[in-house]
Design an enzyme around this catalytic site. Structure first.
Site, mmCIF file in Angstrom:
data_model
loop_
_atom_site.group_PDB
_atom_site.id
_atom_site.type_symbol
_atom_site.label_atom_id
_atom_site.label_comp_id
_atom_site.label_asym_id
_atom_site.label_seq_id
_atom_site.Cartn_x
_atom_site.Cartn_y
_atom_site.Cartn_z
ATOM 1 C CG ASP A 329 2.034 4.052 3.895
ATOM 2 O OD1 ASP A 329 2.198 3.434 4.961
ATOM 3 O OD2 ASP A 329 1.373 3.601 2.939
ATOM 4 C CD GLU A 330 -1.722 5.431 1.064
ATOM 5 O OE1 GLU A 330 -1.989 5.722 -0.107
ATOM 6 O OE2 GLU A 330 -1.899 4.277 1.535
#
Length: 759
Positions: A329-330
């Site tokens: 993620d991210e």
């Protein structure tokens, strides 16, 4: 029948129903069982009660005995001969057909727990522990009855981030105990972050000596600038022996541990120790504040993959669970776009862009885990670059990504942040401790349904479970963590375990109020205000504004004041919506008899000429800030926490609002509130215009401004000589893309607006 006799019968019926309800609540379990029926009378567990079990259930019997000892101060002897005054534990997969299922019977002679498997027997014991209560100093009392039960989902998880803040082994065991009590079976242990690496990896000792530590921690919320820090060295890590200890303990409670090693983003702590694994070579520094950072593992460097494989070799040796979470993620791609190694990797492998480079990265790791007989779990961003169907998806960014994954035949664990992240505020009360941002009350958690109607029955089969998220940026200690998680975790337990047809929020609250005694006895620092007053502003047909107040607390009265004073037992009784016909502060309290319960509710109201008037927007608000345009004219000013559903957010778009007052009227003052929190990607408009018109065709500009540099709420107010007008136009120019060098550079900026005030 005379009136007196009828009244007497009604009173008796009322008391009988109240007694029956009290009886039912005393024979209740969280999460709600598939079938539960209370009998008449009760049974006592004393020091003369014995346990009967087969050898394979010895561990369960020992756990039961430990629980009895902790509650009652005595242990039970083993006796397989006499069925009287006995707790019997049995495996029975013939009559209890469902995995993890159990059958609990409490009658005059004994307590019988039959389980499909050992987990089933264990969960039967957990239900028994919720049913008994101290009777006197020498016994426990449990009502007679029967429960047949089994779980809805195979995966029932709770996540815990220890990268931002770290917790003791003793607390982790307590946390696991609580998970087991409410029949969760997975502890997702988030072990690495930008702010700290928390697991010992022997091949890379600097992960312990360097990456596990930061030189300080941000004070307050990250949105508040300038950032200030405490200057205190913070950190630590779990040794491999400690990890094994926690794994063993969790296994004894039928809880699997899913380890997470973040990659390729959230890597600053690791890069600080091993800068050669980044795109620029550093130097790097373990983060002291919260956010998403551009420096990530270099996806073009073969040494990165070797590092990851070496780390995973040690991780898989510690965790017997079949799955390993690999993050995903991210992960900003800015460094990859400028990195020669990353660009060469894209070219060599015929990849389209940096998103596909992340897909390449994750596929390599997933494939390597396969050689270790492990399966990968990833956050939903891993879908963007493409991963194999062997990867299980956690859809943290919202329900839609989980739906899309299930439709593509990926296994999915539903983890939407807007419903199941417990770092969000659970109350709008301004005295709540600092939290991540948004608002997720207990009722919202309980109302979540993990299998959307948009999925076919076949697609729904790919939804394997559900999980709550605990991100700990603002949870410095264990008591604060408990406050944020409980009782919302109990609501999640019913989502994960109970048949959705058995869910009932008012009944759940009745059980929860009864269950408070247990939480107090176990010294759990739970959030106690789940019955607090909540309010809703509505406009009447006459254009007036009315505030509706309500509570879920039975037999409670709401009393309120309009002058800002604290309400007491003789203050005005709330009997219906309150007319808000002037600027005021309403305060309200819950009263059971003359005793006030909980906190005081506060609501400031701004009365002005625009209230409830017609408003149209040229651009629609977006995301979690896509509320009705009418909120801009409801008299309620949004809080600086921006979690109260009063702020409209425009993602990369302008604010263009037209208000029709319905008739000509004198106006001499116009105002607007805008947010400026660059660390939340919220930017005040670079230019703001107020315009007025009598006919809706010819507009006169009465205000132009910009450079709203107050960090937080900027309250723009323009006074001018009174004019008779009907229309007001508000134009706010979004900065568009966040400027280079700023947090979130290149992404769309949020323009956040609230309450257009017209006087």
């Amino acid at each position: 029948m005379n009136k007196r006799t009828l009244l007497l019968l009604l009173i008796l019926l009322l008391f009988a129903n109240s007694a029956l309800l009290a009886q039912q609540v005393s024979f209740s379990v969280v999460p709600e069982p598939y079938y539960i029926k209370q009998g008449n009378g009760g049974l006592s567990i004393t020091d003369r009660t014995t346990i009967a079990y087969s050898d394979e259930l010895k561990a369960s019997a020992e756990l039961l005995n430990e629980a009895v000892l902790s509650y009652a101060g005595f242990a039970l002897a083993v006796n397989t001969q006499s069925p009287a005054n006995q707790i019997v534990l049995k495996l029975d997969s013939i009559t209890v057909k469902e995995k993890e299922g159990y059958h609990l019977v409490i009658n005059d002679r004994q307590i019988l727990i039959k389980g499909h498997d050992q987990a089933g027997v264990f969960y039967g014991i957990q239900s028994l522990m919720q049913l008994w209560k101290p009777h006197d100093k020498t016994s426990l009392r449990v009502e007679k009855g029967e429960i047949r039960d089994y779980p809805r989902f195979n995966y029932r998880g709770m996540h815990l981030d220890v990268g931002r803040h770290m917790y003791s082994i003793a607390f982790l065991k307590k946390f696991i105990d609580l998970l087991a009590l409410y029949k969760f079976n997975v502890f997702h242990w988030h072990l690495t972050e930008d702010q700290g690496w928390r697991i010992e990896i022997k091949k890379y000792p600097k992960l312990q000596s360097v990456s596990a530590w930061r030189d300080g921690t941000i004070i307050g919320h990250k949105k508040e600038t300038p950032h200030t820090f405490d200057g205190l060295r913070y950190g630590g890590y779990y040794t491999q022996e400690e990890v094994r200890e926690v794994v063993r303990y969790a296994s004894s409670k039928h809880v699997n541990i899913l380890p997470e090693i973040e990659m390729p983003g959230h890597a600053l702590a690791a890069l600080t120790a091993y800068p050669q694994l980044g795109c620029t070579g550093g130097p790097y520094k373990t983060a002291q504040f919260w956010g998403v950072f551009d420096d990530v593992f270099c996806a073009g460097n073969e040494d990165t993959y070797q590092f990851m494989e070496d780390v995973l070799d040690e991780v898989v040796s510690l965790f017997p669970y079949a799955y390993v979470h690999i993050g995903g993620d991210e992960c900003p791609k800015l460094k990859w776009k400028k990195c020669p190694k990353c660009q060469q990797k894209i070219k060599e492998n015929g990849l389209k862009d940096e998103h596909e480079l992340q897909g390449y990265f994750m596929k390599r790791i997933e494939k390597y885990l396969g050689t270790k007989n492990k399966k990968a779990v990833g956050w939903d961003e891993v879908l963007e670059g493409g991963v194999s169907k062997n990867t299980t998806i956690m859809n943290w960014r919202g329900e839609q990504s989980g739906i899309a994954a299930a439709k593509e035949n990926y296994e999915v664990i539903m983890t939407p942040e807007n419903m199941l992240y417990f770092d969000y505020y659970q109350s709008l009360d301004k005295n709540e401790p600092v939290a991540a941002g948004n608002y997720t009350p207990l009722s919202k958690v309980y109302g979540y349904e993990p299998i959307p109607d948009s999925l076919s029955s076949e697609q729904a089969g790919y939804i394997k479970g559900v999980q709550g998220g605990i991100w700990t940026e603002y949870m410095k200690d264990e008591k604060h963590l408990e406050y944020m998680v409980f009782p919302r975790a109990l609501a999640l337990s019913e989502i994960a375990w109970s048949d959705k047809r058995e869910k009932d929020y008012p009944w759940f609250l009745k059980k929860l109020r009864y269950h408070e005694g247990f939480m107090k006895r176990t010294k759990l620092n739970y959030y106690p205000y789940f019955d607090e007053i909540i309010a809703e502003m509505k406009s009447g047909a006459n254009g007036n504004s009315y505030l509706t107040l309500k509570t879920t607390l039975p037999k409670a009265q709401i009393r309120y004041t309009l002058d800002g004073s604290v309400p007491h037992a003789k203050s005005k009784l709330y009997q219906g919506p309150v007319l808000m016909n002037r600027s005021m502060t309403l305060k309200a309290g819950l009263f059971v008899g003359t005793r006030r319960s909980g906190r005081i509710f506060n609501q400031d109201f701004q009365h002005h000429a625009g209230l409830g008037k017609k408003i149209s927007l040229s651009y629609a608000p977006a995301g979690k800030y896509s509320f009705s345009a009418g909120l801009l004219l409801n008299g309620l000013e949004g809080h600086h926490r921006f979690n109260d559903s009063q702020w409209l957010g425009f993602s990369g778009e302008n604010l263009e609002a037209l208000i029709d007052l319905g008739a000509l009227r004198p106006v001499s003052r116009i105002g607007l509130n805008v947010l400026n929190y660059h660390w939340q990607r919220m930017w005040a408009p670079k230019k703001l215009n107020f315009l007025i018109s009598a006919d809706g065709k010819t507009f006169k500009e009465i205000y132009t401004g910009g450079n709203f540099d107050i960090n937080g709420i900027n309250k723009i107010r323009k006074e001018f000589p009174s004019e008779n007008i009907r229309y007001v136009k508000i134009l706010g120019e979004n900065v568009g893309r966040i400027p280079i060098g700023e947090y979130g550079e290149g992404e769309k900026a949020w323009l956040m607006a609230d309450e257009i005030i017209i006087n």
